[in-house]
Design a protein around this motif. Structure first.
Motif, short mmCIF file in Angstrom:
data_model
loop_
_atom_site.label_atom_id
_atom_site.label_comp_id
_atom_site.label_asym_id
_atom_site.label_seq_id
_atom_site.Cartn_x
_atom_site.Cartn_y
_atom_site.Cartn_z
N SER A 137 62.38 47.64 26.95
CA SER A 137 63.25 48.77 27.25
C SER A 137 64.39 48.87 26.24
O SER A 137 64.86 49.96 25.95
N LYS A 138 64.81 47.72 25.69
CA LYS A 138 65.82 47.76 24.63
C LYS A 138 65.26 48.53 23.43
O LYS A 138 65.95 49.32 22.80
N LEU A 139 63.99 48.26 23.13
CA LEU A 139 63.32 48.94 22.02
C LEU A 139 63.37 50.44 22.22
O LEU A 139 63.75 51.19 21.32
N LEU A 140 63.00 50.90 23.44
CA LEU A 140 63.03 52.33 23.73
C LEU A 140 64.45 52.87 23.64
O LEU A 140 64.67 53.96 23.12
N ASN A 141 65.41 52.09 24.14
CA ASN A 141 66.80 52.55 24.09
C ASN A 141 67.28 52.74 22.66
O ASN A 141 68.01 53.66 22.36
N PHE A 142 66.85 51.83 21.77
CA PHE A 142 67.28 51.94 20.39
C PHE A 142 66.55 53.06 19.66
O PHE A 142 67.09 53.70 18.78
N GLN A 143 65.30 53.28 20.08
CA GLN A 143 64.54 54.36 19.43
C GLN A 143 65.15 55.71 19.78
O GLN A 143 65.19 56.61 18.95
N PHE A 144 65.62 55.82 21.02
CA PHE A 144 66.24 57.07 21.45
C PHE A 144 67.66 56.78 21.89
O PHE A 144 68.02 56.94 23.04
N PHE A 145 68.47 56.30 20.94
CA PHE A 145 69.79 55.79 21.33
C PHE A 145 70.77 56.91 21.58
O PHE A 145 70.91 57.82 20.76
N ASP A 146 71.45 56.86 22.75
CA ASP A 146 72.37 57.95 23.08
C ASP A 146 73.76 57.43 23.48
O ASP A 146 74.50 58.12 24.16
N PRO B 35 68.81 48.07 30.27
CA PRO B 35 67.43 47.69 29.92
C PRO B 35 66.76 46.86 31.01
O PRO B 35 65.56 47.02 31.25
N GLN B 38 65.68 49.24 33.64
CA GLN B 38 64.54 50.02 33.14
C GLN B 38 63.27 49.20 33.13
O GLN B 38 62.22 49.67 33.56
N PHE B 42 59.73 49.83 34.78
CA PHE B 42 58.49 49.86 34.01
C PHE B 42 57.39 49.05 34.71
O PHE B 42 56.21 49.36 34.60
#
Lengths: 315, 303
Positions: A137-146, B35, B38, B42
């Motif tokens: 989920s960190k990966l997703l957060n960084f990919q779409f960082f807001d 995270p 999340q 998931f």
């Protein structure tokens, strides 16, 4: 024999001491061999001529020294770019962790406030949760960082992609939740707890603000703790595998994930990855990867071995 | 002329303290809690990546079902990494204690020995260990001699020796498992040894002097002074060894988690790591309980 009868106790003590000395020496030599030999072997293999790597008469030192495999691996790993990237990550994240973790550790150890215990429990929680649990989920957060929803206030640009940038490491470190930040907070907290309580009182009476007290009085006293954290943070960032292989998807990556996918890299290059021929190449790649921390270790060895003792983590 | 009521000193101080910890509080919410929450969602949903974000759809226990029933390797990996943890952690801690006690003594060449013994701290990375170990093993196969611990010919010889002396096969496999991994285990003792060293130097020498005056041998003062005084650090070391195994490159569960995440199978990856974490949490709480018990029984003896 006369001597034996005269001094049985002294003699016994002396022989016991000799025995212990001997055993200790044997033990230390054995272990040093266990630690140094593989490294020495790796260095020798790395500088061996690749064609003669399977010569059974070569035991340790190559008959023909060559820089060929090292040169080759510098290209395959894109060494200068990758090493520079790894260095930047390690240095900037270390600096960020030093600032944030020392502040947090200071707040936790020298002040009393509601929720302090809760915050410390949360720090411990960040230590014991495996980083891999939050990596996807960190990966997703960084990919779409807001920025925690802040960017959505600006219309037209919902998020930025932070993957493949050093921010994936520096941002969490700035907020004391980076790679092993919990441990660093713990180290600082333990160190600051050992300082005398009167420091802050005296500074306050003399008119220092909290921040001034921290910068002018506490930091100069906490040099050992800062050195410990600097060294460990640098080494751990350099050796990190999981986060860096997740956050970097380009060809230029930090060195550890590159080393992890060495077989694939060799396969793709002209060398191929068959076990024996590739041995010198693998050794060269490993040498190139651990060279910077090894050099750092040689120069800071004294601090390493004395750091934890002086920083009073265990006290 | 006061326009605002001055805050009391304690209130002001407590606010300052909170402000110091503020970076962590923000980071905890942004880079940990969010995270974590999340990845928990998931576990129970299907994750699809879109152009400007991702969509999760609830699918119940499908992911959990998949990793335990259909994934061929997860269950075996989980069991393997847990059993490894259970027998390796005590060994690593005991080795570290042993090394630290030796390093704490005064002898010639101590500076050099320390420098060598701390090398594993620098190179404590599973990938590098794998490469240099397979390197040495390959060369020993070539030249027909045993170079470093853990090569097959060596443990075969040991197996034969033990079998001939009439030992139980289970005991033999346990012993060879340890000797095969001796190299790895000694390489994993770096930080733990430094912590023990710090602890050893914190023990006041007067304790040993008093014991000597009372006629205690070195052996007795080790069990009655050194070990009890080191208990807090031992528990710290056990916990550290456990959390250190998460980032070990030979931890198969973690590799599987990473691979699945890289293949954009976030649901499975999260489910795998959460199950692993829950099991570890059980292990850690057992460790806490055991050490709390030891500590308490030690206190009872003292008073």
């Amino acid at each position: 024999m006369k001597f034996l009868k005269q001094n049985p106790k002294v003699l016994r003590d002396r022989s016991v001491k000799l025995c212990i000395d001997f055993l200790r020496t044997v033990f230390i030599i054995t272990l040093s061999y266990l630690f140094v030999y593989p490294l020495l072997f790796m260095v020798c293999t790395a500088f061996q001529d690749p064609t003669s790597v399977n010569d059974p008469s070569v035991i340790l030192f190559p008959k023909k020294w060559s820089l060929e495999s090292v040169k080759e691996m510098i290209e395959v790993l894109r060494y200068w770019d990758s090493a520079w990237l790894t260095l930047i990550i390690a240095v900037t994240s270390t600096l960020a962790s030093l600032v944030s973790c020392s502040l947090v550790g200071y707040g936790l150890s020298r002040y009393k406030f509601k929720g302090q215990n809760l915050i410390f429990m949360l720090v411990v929680l960040t230590i014991i949760v495996p980083p891999q649990t939050i990596l996807p989920s960190k990966l997703l957060n960084f990919q779409f960082f807001d920025f925690g929803g802040l960017l959505s206030l600006i219309p037209g640009k919902p998020s930025v992609n932070l993957l493949n940038t050093v921010w994936t490491f520096v941002l969490p470190s700035l907020f004391a939740t980076g790679l092993r930040s919990g441990l660093f907070i713990y180290i600082f907290k333990q160190f600051f707890s050992g300082l005398p309580k009167e420091l802050e009182e005296a500074a306050r009476i003399d008119g220092c603000s909290a921040m001034q007290t921290y910068v002018r009085i506490i930091i100069p006293l906490a040099v050992p703790a800062f050195i410990t954290v600097t060294l460990f943070s640098f080494i751990w960032h350099w050796n990190d595998l999981y986060s860096s292989s997740m956050f970097f998807t380009n060809d230029v990556k930090p060195l550890m994930p590159l080393l992890n996918s060495l077989d694939t890299l060799l396969e793709r290059s002209s060398i191929g990855s068959s076990a024996y021929v590739a041995r010198t190449y693998k050794a060269s790649a490993t040498l190139l990867t651990i060279l910077p921390p090894l050099i750092l270790y040689i120069f800071t060895q004294k601090y390493f071995t004395e750091s934890i003792e002086r920083s009073g983590i265990v006290g | 002329m006061k326009t605002k009521k001055q805050l009391g000193l304690t209130t002001r101080l407590s606010w300052t303290g909170f402000l110091f910890t503020l970076p962590f509080v923000i980071g905890f919410v942004l880079f940990f809690l969010r995270p974590l929450w999340q990845s928990l969602t998931f576990v129970f949903s299907k994750v699809d990546i879109t152009l400007d974000g991702y969509i999760t759809t609830f699918n119940g226990l499908q992911n959990i079902n998949y990793i335990f029933r259909e994934d061929a390797t997860y269950t075996t990996n989980l069991i393997e990494s847990l059993t490894n943890l259970i027998w390796q952690v005590p060994l690593i801690v005991v080795f570290a204690l042993f090394f630290a006690i030796i390093m704490n003594q005064k002898f010639r060449g101590r500076v050099f020995a320390r420098a060598v013994f701390f090398l594993p701290v620098i190179i404590a990375s599973g990938i590098i260990l794998n490469i240099i170990q397979s390197d040495a093993a390959a060369s020993s196969m070539l030249s027909g001699e045993v170079v470093s611990g853990g090569t097959s010919s060596q443990s075969d010889a040991l197996k034969d020796l033990l079998a001939n002396s009439g030992m139980d096969s289970k005991v033999i496999s346990a012993i060879t498992m340890i000797t095969d991994n001796l190299f790895d285990l000694t390489w994993k003792t770096g930080i733990q040894m430094i912590l023990f060293l710090g602890g050893l130097q914190g023990i006041s020498p007067s304790l040993y002097e008093a014991a000597e005056v009372e006629g205690a041998t070195g052996w007795e003062s080790f069990w009655k002074i050194t070990l009890p005084m080191l208990m807090p650090i031992t528990s710290l070391n056990v916990v550290y060894t456990i959390i250190d195994s998460f980032t070990d490159a030979n931890n198969k569960v973690m590799l599987q988690v990473m691979n699945n995440a890289q293949l954009v199978r976030y649901g499975w990856s999260s489910a795998m790591s959460w199950c692993y974490f829950l099991l570890i949490a059980v292990v850690l709480s057992l460790v806490f309980i055991v050490f709390a018990k030891i500590q308490r029984s030690g206190d009872r003896i003292k008073y």
